[in-house]
Design a protein around this motif. Structure first.
Motif, PDB file in Angstrom:
ATOM      1  N   PRO A  47      62.454  10.998  17.277  1.00 22.11           N
ATOM      2  CA  PRO A  47      63.497  10.144  17.859  1.00 22.11           C
ATOM      3  C   PRO A  47      63.772  10.505  19.310  1.00 22.11           C
ATOM      4  O   PRO A  47      63.699  11.675  19.706  1.00 22.11           O
ATOM      5  CB  PRO A  47      64.724  10.441  16.981  1.00 22.11           C
ATOM      6  N   LYS A  48      64.085   9.504  20.102  1.00 23.59           N
ATOM      7  CA  LYS A  48      64.465   9.693  21.492  1.00 23.59           C
ATOM      8  C   LYS A  48      65.904  10.192  21.569  1.00 23.59           C
ATOM      9  O   LYS A  48      66.712   9.946  20.678  1.00 23.59           O
ATOM     10  CB  LYS A  48      64.357   8.372  22.249  1.00 23.59           C
ATOM     11  N   ILE A  49      66.230  10.865  22.656  1.00 16.28           N
ATOM     12  CA  ILE A  49      67.611  11.256  22.920  1.00 16.28           C
ATOM     13  C   ILE A  49      68.172  10.275  23.942  1.00 16.28           C
ATOM     14  O   ILE A  49      67.650  10.154  25.057  1.00 16.28           O
ATOM     15  CB  ILE A  49      67.687  12.702  23.450  1.00 16.28           C
ATOM     16  N   MET A  50      69.218   9.541  23.566  1.00 12.83           N
ATOM     17  CA  MET A  50      69.761   8.490  24.421  1.00 12.83           C
ATOM     18  C   MET A  50      71.271   8.615  24.533  1.00 12.83           C
ATOM     19  O   MET A  50      71.925   9.168  23.646  1.00 12.83           O
ATOM     20  CB  MET A  50      69.416   7.100  23.848  1.00 12.83           C
ATOM     21  N   ASP A  51      71.812   8.060  25.628  1.00 11.55           N
ATOM     22  CA  ASP A  51      73.260   8.038  25.770  1.00 11.55           C
ATOM     23  C   ASP A  51      73.833   6.905  24.925  1.00 11.55           C
ATOM     24  O   ASP A  51      73.098   6.094  24.354  1.00 11.55           O
ATOM     25  CB  ASP A  51      73.675   7.894  27.244  1.00 11.55           C
ATOM     26  N   LYS A  52      75.180   6.838  24.844  1.00  7.23           N
ATOM     27  CA  LYS A  52      75.833   5.866  23.957  1.00  7.23           C
ATOM     28  C   LYS A  52      75.515   4.427  24.334  1.00  7.23           C
ATOM     29  O   LYS A  52      75.295   3.574  23.470  1.00  7.23           O
ATOM     30  CB  LYS A  52      77.349   6.082  23.963  1.00  7.23           C
ATOM     31  N   THR A  53      75.491   4.135  25.642  1.00  8.46           N
ATOM     32  CA  THR A  53      75.215   2.753  26.080  1.00  8.46           C
ATOM     33  C   THR A  53      73.832   2.312  25.625  1.00  8.46           C
ATOM     34  O   THR A  53      73.647   1.204  25.111  1.00  8.46           O
ATOM     35  CB  THR A  53      75.324   2.647  27.609  1.00  8.46           C
ATOM     36  N   SER A  54      72.848   3.195  25.805  1.00 12.58           N
ATOM     37  CA  SER A  54      71.483   2.869  25.370  1.00 12.58           C
ATOM     38  C   SER A  54      71.420   2.681  23.858  1.00 12.58           C
ATOM     39  O   SER A  54      70.735   1.779  23.356  1.00 12.58           O
ATOM     40  CB  SER A  54      70.521   3.980  25.799  1.00 12.58           C
ATOM     41  N   GLN A  55      72.146   3.522  23.123  1.00 14.64           N
ATOM     42  CA  GLN A  55      72.181   3.373  21.661  1.00 14.64           C
ATOM     43  C   GLN A  55      72.775   2.032  21.260  1.00 14.64           C
ATOM     44  O   GLN A  55      72.265   1.355  20.353  1.00 14.64           O
ATOM     45  CB  GLN A  55      72.997   4.509  21.048  1.00 14.64           C
ATOM     46  N   ASP A  56      73.879   1.624  21.938  1.00 15.22           N
ATOM     47  CA  ASP A  56      74.503   0.336  21.627  1.00 15.22           C
ATOM     48  C   ASP A  56      73.534  -0.815  21.872  1.00 15.22           C
ATOM     49  O   ASP A  56      73.446  -1.758  21.079  1.00 15.22           O
ATOM     50  CB  ASP A  56      75.762   0.139  22.480  1.00 15.22           C
ATOM     51  N   ILE A  57      72.796  -0.738  22.973  1.00 14.83           N
ATOM     52  CA  ILE A  57      71.835  -1.799  23.303  1.00 14.83           C
ATOM     53  C   ILE A  57      70.732  -1.860  22.252  1.00 14.83           C
ATOM     54  O   ILE A  57      70.349  -2.934  21.781  1.00 14.83           O
ATOM     55  CB  ILE A  57      71.249  -1.574  24.712  1.00 14.83           C
ATOM     56  N   VAL A  58      70.228  -0.676  21.864  1.00 16.06           N
ATOM     57  CA  VAL A  58      69.171  -0.628  20.846  1.00 16.06           C
ATOM     58  C   VAL A  58      69.667  -1.200  19.525  1.00 16.06           C
ATOM     59  O   VAL A  58      68.966  -1.970  18.854  1.00 16.06           O
ATOM     60  CB  VAL A  58      68.684   0.825  20.653  1.00 16.06           C
ATOM     61  N   ARG A  59      70.902  -0.869  19.144  1.00 15.29           N
ATOM     62  CA  ARG A  59      71.456  -1.387  17.886  1.00 15.29           C
ATOM     63  C   ARG A  59      71.604  -2.901  17.937  1.00 15.29           C
ATOM     64  O   ARG A  59      71.354  -3.598  16.946  1.00 15.29           O
ATOM     65  CB  ARG A  59      72.809  -0.732  17.594  1.00 15.29           C
ATOM     66  N   LEU A  60      72.024  -3.441  19.099  1.00 17.62           N
ATOM     67  CA  LEU A  60      72.145  -4.893  19.241  1.00 17.62           C
ATOM     68  C   LEU A  60      70.780  -5.569  19.118  1.00 17.62           C
ATOM     69  O   LEU A  60      70.638  -6.616  18.483  1.00 17.62           O
ATOM     70  CB  LEU A  60      72.791  -5.241  20.579  1.00 17.62           C
ATOM     71  N   ILE A  61      69.755  -4.952  19.750  1.00 17.28           N
ATOM     72  CA  ILE A  61      68.402  -5.506  19.643  1.00 17.28           C
ATOM     73  C   ILE A  61      67.935  -5.459  18.189  1.00 17.28           C
ATOM     74  O   ILE A  61      67.363  -6.423  17.665  1.00 17.28           O
ATOM     75  CB  ILE A  61      67.428  -4.717  20.549  1.00 17.28           C
TER      76      ILE A  61
END
Length: 551
Positions: A47-61
């Motif tokens: 798994p990649k290490i991402m900040d919260k904003t990136s995680q939110d974007i990934v979850r939306l996608i």
């Protein structure tokens, strides 16, 4: 190998049971050594290490990929990113709710307790919603004793929403499922009502635990501009069946539009003429067959139109001194109330005959409640009062410090949305008689602006504004989640389609009507027409609208 988001063991999207025979990525044979994504030679995904904003974007996608049926792709994305769409306990809860397994859903709820916003009170409210659905489904299935057991031993002991519990008990007298669904304003046992229930339950869960549903269906872009009016447009209202839109204008006309549910666009059906004072308020009958049109404050007349035949049924005028500027239909569609600021307040039949009157009540706005008896009236003393024409009783419901210019009530008959002069949009609880929220952002002076509830479960609020914008809020948040731009003068009224929740209409002093829909509909509605598809670029100016909704 890694545990997939949906609980299946997968390697690059291929189930474990097939992994001995084939190891493919995107349909192409690859060697075991190359069968890895950001991982080692054994195919393990790091798994990649991402900040919260990136995680939110990934979850939306990921959510969107699931919506369009690309489940394996979404699962792979979740594995590689190290994210998850929903907390495992929340996902299990959703499944049990959708299956109607109420015992397991209640057990899941206890597991979710520590994750809830508002903790114990939220838990009680969620449990009440679950038990309400369980009770209604038992009644529909004819399991009266089981329903009675739920009412007496599960709902009542919660000591929550006592009036609603009394109302639920009255449904025991319903004869058949049609009467039950009608009286309960409920879609019956099945996927639709359970989805609506789940949407309500999700509002109590932090978005980090479970993403809110159907973001891609939110009306955030202008998909059509209608230019048929030749003066300021003052009012708009979709019909209860969602298939028609009525707009009223200073140009003395009402225009009826047909709604296309596929493209979420409108086509001109009929122009109703002869409203010499202009049209400032419109009310559809509950069955969508008739329409009442009222004028501005100096108008002593109203018009009742039969929309099926496009004929004027009656033009009502009691006296030249009257002011008939607001109206509302009773639920049976056989009577309506009307009034104005000169002190007229009438209850009438479909022929315009005055059945009852209440003297000396100066009315700004009216609303008939779902009990078929009670009428709410905003008066010139900054109040909303309750009037019962059957027993001639009245009482104070709420008091504001400034004039209540207009108001509306949601489908549950519990919440009222007020446009208050110089203050903006206020949300009141009619049962507890308390101010719940003051929504921020909107510009409201002394002009009449009309707001509305809308979206799935009416979880959203929209309002016009004197700064030429449309503001949209979630009912539980004071700050707007979206600001829709495009109009060039005051936006007088907005209305959300009650059936096709992706569709919103707004009207303005710039003489136009704008139809708002999801972004995907803008490209599909690219055909130009004389009504003016997409003449002026416009969209939500809140670039973080979706992030705001889930944070």
């Amino acid at each position: 190998m890694q545990q997939a988001a949906n609980g299946c063991t997968q390697r690059n999207g291929v189930s474990e049971e097939h992994s001995e025979h084939t190891s493919q990525q995107n349909g192409t044979d690859v060697s075991p050594e190359s069968n890895a994504i950001n991982g080692g030679p054994n195919g393990d995904i790091t798994p990649k290490i991402m900040d919260k904003t990136s995680q939110d974007i990934v979850r939306l996608i990921g959510q969107h990929l699931k919506t369009i049926g690309l489940d394996r792709t979404a699962d792979l994305l979740m594995q590689e990113s190290g994210c998850r769409l929903d907390h495992p306990a929340a996902a299990k809860f959703r499944q049990h709710v959708m299956d109607g397994d109420w015992a397991k859903a209640e057990h899941d709820l206890m597991e979710l307790k520590s994750l809830l916003d508002g903790s114990s009170q939220s838990l009680i409210e969620m449990k009440f919603l679950l038990l309400e659905q369980k009770y209604l489904e038992y009644l529909e299935d004819g399991r009266v004793l089981d329903a009675l057991h739920v009412l007496r031993t599960e709902l009542t002991p919660l000591q929550h929403e006592t009036e609603r519990v009394h109302e639920l008990s009255s449904y025991m007298m319903c004869v058949g499922r049609e009467e039950l669904q009608l009286r309960a304003v409920w879609d019956g046992k099945g996927i639709k009502s359970r989805t609506q229930l789940m949407d309500k339950l999700q509002t109590y869960l932090p978005p980090s635990i479970m993403l809110p549903p159907r973001r891609d269906q939110f009306p955030c872009e202008t998909i059509q501009i209608l230019n048929d009016h030749c003066d300021e447009v003052w009012f708009c209202r979709f019909s209860p069946d969602g298939l028609k839109l009525a707009t009223g204008s200073k140009d003395t006309t009402v225009v009826i539009w047909d709604v296309d549910p596929e493209t979420l666009t409108c086509t001109h059906r009929k122009t109703l003429e002869g409203h010499s004072y202009g049209v400032a308020y419109i009310a559809w009958s509950p069955d969508s067959t008739h329409l009442i049109a009222c004028g501005p404050e100096d108008c002593p007349e109203l018009w009742i139109w039969n929309i099926e035949s496009d004929d004027l049924r009656v033009k009502m005028s009691q006296s030249a001194e009257d002011s008939l500027t607001s109206c509302s239909w009773h639920r049976d569609g056989k009577k309506f109330v009307t009034g104005g600021i000169r002190g007229q307040f009438y209850q009438c039949d479909l022929e315009g005959n005055v059945l009852d009157s209440w003297e000396g009540v100066r009315v700004n706005c009216l609303w008939c409640r779902s009990d078929g008896k009670t009428v709410l009236a905003a008066d010139t003393h900054h109040r909303v009062r309750s009037y019962n024409f059957d027993d001639l009783t009245d009482s104070n419901i709420l008091q504001e410090d400034h004039p209540v210019m207009a108001f509306s009530v949601n489908a549950t008959d519990r919440l009222a949305l007020l446009n208050v002069a110089t203050q903006g949009v206020h949300l009141w609880d009619l049962q507890d008689r308390c101010l719940v929220r003051k929504f921020q952002g909107v510009t409201q002076g002394h002009f009449t602006i009309h707001s509305c509830f809308g979206g799935v479960n009416q979880d959203f609020v929209a309002s016009g504004s004197e700064d030429n914008k449309v503001y949209v809020w979630h009912v539980k948040r004071e700050l707007p989640i979206a600001t829709l731009t495009g109009h060039t003068r005051t936006v007088n009224c907005v209305h959300w389609n009650p059936v096709f929740h992706q569709m919103l209409a707004s009207v303005s002093d710039d003489c136009t009507i704008r139809i708002w829909g999801p972004k995907k509909h803008r490209s599909s509605s690219s055909k130009s027409s004389e009504t003016g598809f997409g003449e002026t670029p416009s969209s939500s100016t809140n670039g973080n609208a979706w992030h705001d909704m889930c944070s």
